[in-house]
Write an enzyme that holds these catalytic residues in place. Structure first.
Site, PDB file in Angstrom:
ATOM      1  N   GLY A 189      24.853   9.395 -32.199  1.00  0.00           N
ATOM      2  CA  GLY A 189      24.987   8.871 -30.846  1.00  0.00           C
ATOM      3  C   GLY A 189      25.166   7.369 -30.771  1.00  0.00           C
ATOM      4  O   GLY A 189      25.111   6.780 -29.683  1.00  0.00           O
ATOM      5  N   ASP A 231      29.911  12.865 -41.153  1.00  0.00           N
ATOM      6  CA  ASP A 231      28.601  12.214 -41.016  1.00  0.00           C
ATOM      7  C   ASP A 231      28.651  10.758 -41.500  1.00  0.00           C
ATOM      8  O   ASP A 231      28.999  10.495 -42.649  1.00  0.00           O
ATOM      9  CB  ASP A 231      27.602  13.043 -41.839  1.00  0.00           C
ATOM     10  CG  ASP A 231      26.169  12.753 -41.492  1.00  0.00           C
ATOM     11  OD1 ASP A 231      25.902  11.752 -40.805  1.00  0.00           O
ATOM     12  OD2 ASP A 231      25.299  13.529 -41.931  1.00  0.00           O
ATOM     13  N   ASP A 279      18.412  13.310 -35.925  1.00  0.00           N
ATOM     14  CA  ASP A 279      18.288  14.689 -36.422  1.00  0.00           C
ATOM     15  C   ASP A 279      17.204  15.477 -35.695  1.00  0.00           C
ATOM     16  O   ASP A 279      16.071  15.004 -35.542  1.00  0.00           O
ATOM     17  CB  ASP A 279      17.944  14.676 -37.916  1.00  0.00           C
ATOM     18  CG  ASP A 279      19.132  14.243 -38.751  1.00  0.00           C
ATOM     19  OD1 ASP A 279      20.123  13.735 -38.189  1.00  0.00           O
ATOM     20  OD2 ASP A 279      19.066  14.414 -39.988  1.00  0.00           O
TER      21      ASP A 279
END
Ligand code: GLA
Length: 401
Positions: A202, A152, A223
């Site tokens: 993205g 992440d 999210d």
């Protein structure tokens, strides 16, 4: 041949990576040949997750029949991380006293374990991430028996991208791609097959370069939340991305919210159906020990799961819209086809149903299977379709004879 976007300076690095990936012969993927299926702790437990919650999820995966329906990965999301010691070894925090033991527990149930980190110094939750320790962390995951990593972006922006290239967007993108490539290589040399899940919302058209850094899936959106506007917004954002997805490398519209929040039954059906149409990873995110029967019925519907897992691996395309009704189609192995009629608006019943223009959509008339009722529907040109608000008709159309 290079696409025209290759000549845009900002995309140059991504393009070089992407075109080298295109020219190489494609070996059969060792992991994620079909979209990964499992469960992730974040959507329900968030930062409160403990080792016991993970064990409970593993037990429930078996007890509910979800494992046998195809759900394999039990993924610990953020907040398991503790501090690094003098040798740089990252230790889990007190909520996860024995990571190797937990991996053994999960494996003993025929399941696989996933974990979470990021390329920055900190995760999104403010816990220790992998910056400067990528190889060390990858080796440690492999030694624990980890099978899946969600990586992440989070503080990498503040730690590296902005300090090194505040006003230089292409350089920021290059740094980000290089960071994902670094962990991709570290996982590759860890000696264990580990699914690599890119999570950077993205940015910079990750679908164009995600596979070239070793990504098996990449988030295409921000999210997901357990409400219809969030889910529908994500569905809309997937239109146009079908060509980037396939066996070993999938677009990831984020984890499932089926059974969470206040989604209606129709919305839960539509959410799960569309993720299956999109060949999306199916990572349940609900409280498995408290799962209601109707939610279990959705998550374990064999026909819908088979659609998601179809070996052709072709994501659906949006082929038609009429007001707020959308038609998506997806080619399946052996010449069959999947058809979804999604009503994103208020109900279409009685005097003004939706009419399905079969011929215009290159679909043939004849029998098809309704994947939610199990019944046969005989498709006819312009046939009326009645749909409740936020509901979906999901069909499998056999190959033409
Ligand atoms: C980001 C991700 C989420 C979740 C949290 C954890 O927001 O997109 O899926 O992993 O971080 O902190």
């Amino acid at each position: 041949m290079r696409s025209s976007s290759c000549f845009v300076a900002a995309a140059l690095f991504a393009c070089v990576l992407a075109s080298s990936a295109q020219s190489a012969p494609k070996p059969a993927p060792t992991v994620a040949a079909t979209p990964p299926m499992g469960w992730n702790s974040w959507n329900f437990f968030a930062e409160k997750v403990t080792e016991q919650d993970i064990k409970n999820a593993a037990d429930q995966m078996v007890a509910t029949g979800m494992r046998d329906a195809g759900y394999v990965y039990i993924n610990i999301d953020d907040t398991w991380e503790g501090e690094r010691d003098a040798q740089g070894v990252l230790h889990p925090n007190a909520k996860f006293p024995d990571m190797k033991g937990l991996a053994d527990y999960v494996h003993a149930r025929g399941l696989k374990l996933g974990i979470y980190s990021g390329p920055g110094a900190k995760t999104c939750g403010g816990y220790t991430a992998s910056l400067g320790h990528e190889e060390q962390d990858a080796k440690m995951y492999a030694a624990w028996g980890v099978d899946y990593l969600k990586y992440d972006l989070c503080s990498f922006r503040e730690d590296v991208m902005y300090p090194k290239a505040l006003h230089d967007k292409p350089e920021q993108a290059r740094l980000m791609i290089a960071a994902y490539d670094k962990m991709g290589k570290a996982l590759e040399s860890s000696g264990r097959p580990i699914v690599y899940s890119l999570c950077q919302y993205g940015w910079d058209s990750v679908w164009e370069w995600g596979a070239s850094v070793g990504g098996n899936l990449w988030r295409t959106t921000g999210d997901v939340e357990a409400n219809w506007p969030s889910i529908y917004n994500i569905i809309s954002e997937q239109a146009g991305l079908a060509k980037y997805s396939g066996p070993g490398h999938w677009n990831d519209p984020d984890m499932l919210e089926v059974g969470n929040g206040r989604l209606t039954l129709e919305e839960n059906h539509a959410h799960f159906s569309m993720w299956a149409m999109l060949a999306a990873p199916l990572l349940a995110g609900n409280d498995l020990p408290k799962m209601k029967p109707e939610i279990k019925a959705i998550l374990t519907n064999k026909d819908v799961i088979a659609l998601d897992q179809d070996s052709l691996g072709q994501q659906a395309r949006r082929v038609y819209t009429d007001g707020e009704v959308e038609v998506w189609t997806r080619p399946l192995a052996g010449g069959a086809e999947a058809l979804a009629v999604l009503n994103a608006g208020p109900e279409r019943v009685a005097t003004h149903p939706f009419h399905l223009p079969l011929a215009a959509l290159d679909l043939h008339a004849g029998p098809a299977k309704d994947l939610w009722t199990g019944k046969t529907i005989v498709l006819q040109e312009n046939m009326p379709v009645e749909l409740k608000r936020h509901d979906i008709l999901l069909l499998r159309i056999p190959a033409a004879q």
